[in-house]
Design a protein around this motif. Structure first.
Motif, PDB file in Angstrom:
ATOM      1  N   ASP A 254      38.596  43.078  50.786  1.00  0.00           N
ATOM      2  CA  ASP A 254      37.921  43.533  49.567  1.00  0.00           C
ATOM      3  C   ASP A 254      38.860  43.832  48.404  1.00  0.00           C
ATOM      4  O   ASP A 254      38.398  44.033  47.280  1.00  0.00           O
ATOM      5  N   ARG A 277      38.590  36.223  39.448  1.00  0.00           N
ATOM      6  CA  ARG A 277      37.317  36.832  39.038  1.00  0.00           C
ATOM      7  C   ARG A 277      36.387  35.805  38.412  1.00  0.00           C
ATOM      8  O   ARG A 277      35.165  35.895  38.568  1.00  0.00           O
ATOM      9  N   GLY A 280      34.251  34.277  40.847  1.00  0.00           N
ATOM     10  CA  GLY A 280      33.170  35.095  41.387  1.00  0.00           C
ATOM     11  C   GLY A 280      33.583  36.136  42.396  1.00  0.00           C
ATOM     12  O   GLY A 280      32.719  36.805  42.983  1.00  0.00           O
ATOM     13  N   TYR A 281      34.883  36.319  42.611  1.00  0.00           N
ATOM     14  CA  TYR A 281      35.335  37.300  43.587  1.00  0.00           C
ATOM     15  C   TYR A 281      35.312  38.703  42.985  1.00  0.00           C
ATOM     16  O   TYR A 281      35.857  38.946  41.907  1.00  0.00           O
ATOM     17  N   ASP A 282      34.693  39.649  43.699  1.00  0.00           N
ATOM     18  CA  ASP A 282      34.635  41.048  43.285  1.00  0.00           C
ATOM     19  C   ASP A 282      35.703  41.804  44.061  1.00  0.00           C
ATOM     20  O   ASP A 282      35.492  42.209  45.209  1.00  0.00           O
ATOM     21  N   ASP A 304      42.877  47.065  38.280  1.00  0.00           N
ATOM     22  CA  ASP A 304      41.873  48.124  38.193  1.00  0.00           C
ATOM     23  C   ASP A 304      42.533  49.489  38.109  1.00  0.00           C
ATOM     24  O   ASP A 304      42.090  50.362  37.348  1.00  0.00           O
TER      25      ASP A 304
END
Length: 559
Positions: A254, A277, A280-282, A304
Motif C-alpha cells: 500500500d 498515480r 491509478g495507484y493509490d 505525502d
C-alpha cells in the motif's frame, strides 16, 4: 476503525517472533534464529492494531546481503567483507524483486509466505508499507527473481566511463576497490573498476564509517563534474526503479517508506510518483529527509509525508534531557516548518535512533511515553511507533556489529525478551511486568486518542503554563475542533506540580470560540475522572499533574 490520522507501527521483521532465549553476540542464523512472516499471526496483528495502528511498516522484507548462505536454493552468496554483521543490513538490498529467505519457514516458498502475510495484514484492517531503498544496493547485487525480460542493474553499463546517463552505477576507472575489513580465511573481494559507495563516497578506498557495503545508484547526476543533471532521455535507472515499485504495488503493498530519499534527485521522484498515480495507484509515500530547506521541494515532488527528525524529534529529546525549556520550545519547533507541519511524520523512536529507555537517550521509558503522547496528539499528521517501544525496550544488548549503543541492531540475528514474554502471554499483559503493563496501557490510550475527531482534524494552540518551581518543565497545548477541545499537560519534573493554565484572548480568536465564559465537561482520558471547568480569558485553569506524568482532558461543552 476509519481514521484520517495515520499511525504506523514499524517492526524489524526478523526480530518479531524469534524464540531463541539467549542469543550470542555475532551469532549465526543457526545459533540465534530469526523471526518469520508466520510469527505475525491474527493475534499478533490484533495486538498491533490495538495500539491505534493504521499501517504496518515491515522492515527488511527484501532480500539483502548476508553472511548466511542460501546457495542450496540458488541464491548467490555474498562476500563476507561486503556484509555488516551476520544477518546484514536490510538497507543493502541484493535483489529488489526477491524476499529475504531468513523470514520464511520454507525459504523456497518465501514469496508465497510474504503474499500470505500481506493478506493477513489486510484482513486485520491494516495497510502495508515496505522499504524502498532507491539510492544504493548491496555490493553483490544480482537479481535472480526479476521478471522475465528484465535487465539487471548494471548489466548494460559501460564500465570504462566514470559517468554516463545510461549507466546504473558510478565507476572509478583504472582502480580496484579496497574495503576497510578483510575476513580471515577468505579470498579478497574483487571489484574492478571500483564503484562509488552509497553515501556519495567517490573513492576506491571507503572508510569503516562509510556505507562501504553498498553501491551508489546513478540517476543521471554527474556529481564529479558540477552535479549536472541529464534527464532527457529518461535515465535507465529511473525506468528500472519505477518498474520495481510497480511490481510490489501489484503484489498488494500500500505504500513505501523511501530510504534516504534526499540522496535521490527530486526530478526522479516527481516523474516516478506522478507516473504511478496517473496509472491509478493509490499509494502512500513517506520520505526520509533531514534537510528542512528541501522539505517543500520533496512535497512538491509528490511525497505525502516527510520525516521530522531534525525538528520535533531532536527538540523533544533535548526537552526530555532537560537541555532546553519545554515551554515554548515545543510549539516553536512544531510550527517552524509552517504550512508543511501537517505533512511531517513524527516519531520518538525508529531503527536509526536510540531507544528512549536507554541511557543514550532519556534513560526513562515513562518519560519517553509522555513525550510520545505530546508528539502524537499535537497534530493531524502521522505518528510512527517503533516495535517494543510500547514495552520500554532499552536496546542495551551488545548484539554484534552494532555494539552496546542503545539501538536494536539491524545488522545482527537477535531476539527481544520483552517481545517473547508478550507472545508467551498470547499478546495479553499477563507475562508483562507492572511497569510494562503501565507503559502499554498508556501507548494504547495514545493510539485510541489519535482517532478522536479533535485530534484527527483539529487546530493547535500552545499554552504557557504557570507552576511553582520550574514552569519550563511543564508543556501544554490545546487542540480544538468546533466546540470540542482536547487539553494536554505534560509534567517532566520529578514532583507533582499544580499547574495554572491561562487561556489568552488570542486562543479564543484563533479557535473561533466566543470570548466569554464557556462551561465544559472535562474527562481525564487516563483516570476517567470527570470535571466541570470554565474557560474565561486570562482566568487560569488549575490542575494537579503527577510527577513525570500527563493530564489528558477531553472537553465537551455542557448543554
Amino acid at each position: 476503525m476509519k481514521s484520517d490520522k495515520i499511525v504506523i507501527y514499524s517492526v524489524l521483521t526478523r526480530l518479531w517472533g524469534n524464540e531463541v532465549k539467549h542469543p550470542r553476540p555475532s551469532g549465526t542464523l543457526a545459533e540465534n534464529g530469526s523471526g518469520k512472516f508466520s510469527s505475525f499471526t491474527k493475534e499478533a496483528l490484533a495486538y498491533i492494531r490495538s495500539l491505534g495502528t493504521t499501517h504496518v511498516w515491515y522492515i527488511g522484507v527484501l532480500e539483502h546481503a548476508t553472511k548466511t548462505s542460501y546457495s542450496s536454493i540458488g541464491i548467490q552468496p555474498d562476500h563476507p567483507d561486503t556484509v555488516k554483521g551476520e544477518a546484514g543490513s536490510p538497507y543493502a538490498v541484493k535483489d529488489y524483486y526477491d524476499i529475504d529467505p531468513d523470514l520464511a519457514e520454507d525459504p523456497v516458498r518465501r514469496q508465497e509466505e510474504f503474499d500470505a502475510l500481506l493478506r493477513r495484514t489486510h484482513e486485520a484492517g491494516l495497510k502495508v508499507l515496505m522499504d524502498f531503498v532507491p539510492n544504493h544496493v548491496a555490493r553483490c547485487y544480482r537479481s535472480d527473481a526479476k521478471p522475465e525480460g528484465t535487465e539487471d542493474l548494471g548489466e548494460g553499463d559501460d564500465k570504462h566511463q566514470s559517468f554516463s546517463p545510461a549507466n546504473n552505477f558510478y565507476y572509478l576507472p583504472d582502480s580496484s576497490l579496497i574495503l576497510p575489513h578483510h575476513s580471515p580465511d577468505t579470498s579478497l573481494y574483487v571489484e574492478a573498476p571500483a564503484r562509488a559507495t552509497g553515501n556519495d563516497c567517490f573513492t576506491s578506498t571507503p572508510s569503516v564509517n562509510d556505507w562501504y557495503e553498498t553501491v551508489k545508484l546513478n540517476y543521471g547526476i554527474d556529481y564529479l563534474h558540477g552535479g549536472t543533471a541529464y534527464t532527457e532521455p529518461i535515465p535507465d535507472t529511473w525506468l528500472k526503479m519505477r518498474d520495481i515499485l510497480r511490481y510490489w504495488v501489484a503484489r498488494g503493498v500500500d505504500g513505501f517508506r523511501c530510504d534516504m530519499a534526499e540522496l535521490v534527485p527530486e526530478s526522479f521522484w516527481r516523474w516516478c510518483i506522478t507516473s504511478l498515480r496517473e496509472e491509478g495507484y493509490d499509494l502512500l509515500f513517506l520520505a526520509e529527509v533531514y534537510q528542512p530547506y528541501r522539505y517543500e521541494a520533496y512535497l512538491e515532488a509528490g511525497f505525502d509525508y516527510l520525516y521530522d527528525k531534525v525538528g520535533v524529534y531532536d527538540r523533544l529529546i533535548q526537552i526530555g534531557q532537560g537541555k532546553v525549556s519545554a515551554t515554548p520550545e515545543f510549539t516553536w519547533v512544531r510550527d517552524a516548518v509552517g504550512a508543511s507541519q501537517g505533512k511531517m511524520c513524527y516519531f520518538m523512536e525508529n531503527h536509526d535512533e536510540q531507544r528512549l529507555a536507554s541511557p543514550f537517550a532519556l534513560g526513562d521509558a515513562m518519560k519517553g511515553a509522555v513525550l510520545s503522547a505530546v508528539e502524537a496528539l499535537s497534530g493531524t499528521n502521522p505518528f510512527l511507533l517503533y516495535f517494543a517501544q510500547e514495552l520500554g525496550e532499552e536496546g542495551m544488548a551488545e548484539e554484534g556489529f552494532s555494539g552496546c549503543d542503545g539501538r536494536t541492531s539491524i545488522f545482527d540475528y537477535w531476539s527481544l525478551e520483552k517481545l517473547q514474554r508478550l507472545e508467551e502471554g498470547g499478546y495479553s499483559t499477563k507475562c508483562l511486568t507492572p511497569h510494562e503493563q503501565t507503559l502499554l496501557s498508556l501507548y494504547r490510550t495514545i493510539g485510541e486518542l489519535c482517532h478522536l475527531p479533535v485530534i484527527q482534524h483539529g487546530g493547535y494552540f500552545g499554552l504557557s503554563p504557570e507552576a511553582e518551581g520550574r514552569a519550563d518543565q511543564v508543556l501544554s497545548y490545546v487542540r480544538y475542533w468546533g466546540k470540542e477541545l482536547f487539553l494536554l499537560v505534560a509534567n517532566l519534573a520529578d514532583d507533582v506540580r499544580e499547574v495554572a493554565l491561562p487561556f489568552p484572548e488570542s486562543f479564543f480568536s484563533t479557535s473561533g470560540l466566543s470570548v466569554g465564559e464557556d462551561v465544559y465537561k472535562a474527562v481525564d482520558k487516563l483516570t476517567g475522572q470527570e470535571l466541570v471547568v470554565s474557560l474565561t480569558p486570562w482566568a487560569p485553569l488549575l490542575l494537579d499533574v503527577p510527577s513525570g506524568g500527563l493530564r489528558l482532558l477531553h472537553l465537551v461543552p455542557l448543554d
